[in-house]
Design a protein around this motif. Sequence first.
Motif: not given
Length: 510
Positions: A271-275, A195-202
């Motif tokens: 590369g993320s669904f949210m983006g 869903v969030a890409g690397d943002v979700g693990s930041d």
Amino acid sequence: MDMAMPMEIGLLSSYGFTAIFCIAIVLLYTTLTKHREKNLPPEAAGGRPLIGHLSLLSGPELPHAVLSDMADKYGAVFTIRLGAKRGLIISSWEAAKECLTTNDVVFGNRPKTSAIQHMSYNFAMFGFSGYGAYWRELRKISVLNLLSNHKVAQLGNDLLEHELKSMMRSLNSEGKAEMKKYFGDLTLNLMARIVAGDVGSDKEVVEGDKWRKAIKEFFRMMDVLTMADVLPFLKWFENTKEFERTGGELDGVLQAWLDEHKKRNRLEESGSFMGEMIGSAEKVARAFEGYDADTINKATCQVLMLGGTYTISATLTWTLCLLLNNRDVLTKALEELDTHVGRARRVQSSDLSNLVYIRAIIKETLRLYPPAPILPPRESVANCTVAGYHIPAGTRLMINAWKLHRDPRIWSDPLKFEPERFLTDHKEIDFKGGVNFELVPFGGGRRVCPGISFSLQVVELTIASLLQGFDIETLSDECVDMRGSFGSTNMKATPLEVVLKPRLPTTLYG
């Protein structure tokens, strides 16, 4: 099914409450007798004044088991009372097919509860929104942008294998694990990254495990009913603060992710669904009044995370439980892996088409332990007919997949875990909700789960990786406890603790 009684009710005077109680009895009697002259399904006995049969579904026995016992007495089509609403209970594939094909549009809506209203952006989540153009548009976007076969293939080669590699490395270093927790962490991490890409693990964007706690609390609160859900005339006295707090916590996480996407550069291929949803959400917001683009984006991401996390985790857990309790099946699965993959490399997504026995194991798990034993309820928008019975508008449809999947007319020795049935007599039975209704773990019709291919990809590769990588034993060498727990998702009630011994070269766990 939890019941939350609003605190404000206690402030009413005894005279006021008595008056309201009398009005409720009159309204309820009028509602339930309005269609008396029609050919209605049999109604189960045991309902209480006002709340109907809700007390029977509140424990200690699990609701799907209670409704299964009722079906033995009243038949495959009967009704119960859910406060002011009728509940239509379906336990046969024939009646389920009628509801999900002939009457699919009639049963196209979801019931509206206070929990969902206040935690899902006032029904902006398409999984809980009413059937219509808004729902169709967001479902189409979700399927094309995340859940298409092309996207599933990409995920199998990238994010899923990355998360599995991390899990296998951790399991190898520990040698002992509580697998229910491992499966939960795997699916939470995977869905957040999708869903969030690397943002979700930041952790600078969302500190620590805040998003994990928010999702778990959301699931807990999602099943809570208030008295106003049962008796709508009590809406004025409802306390929604807990729902608003829970929804607000998850919204804070999603908003932080969305803000970070916009800050980085929304025009880039994220590369993320949210983006990818940013542009689509703006188009939907312009086409449909009521929700702004950010709300549509967050609500759609929310439903995808929630829909994929606990259902996949539950299926993984029950699959391993059944294998540990049926060692002969486990042995055959290991033989298939050794034959088609070997031990010189790790199993990959491209191997799954050859692992037909493991696929049959998962099918049999979904038959015996569907992630939602009672499919997510629907609500009829008009009068219709099911199995020759008159079904009034406003009736809530509850398909008991647990009972339906154990029908001895269809399944020989239905309580036995026998994956071979899907390689022989039931080889052609599909569970994608459009052709075969003897097996409906993902629902059916227009509201069928859009993530079937994605879910199977995750479950198949995870189970194959785990079995290839380790010899697995229980701590006490006893049968695994198979008790389920309350909630819309059928989670194992107790931990699943195992001992793991590596089967592969050490370098393959790095």
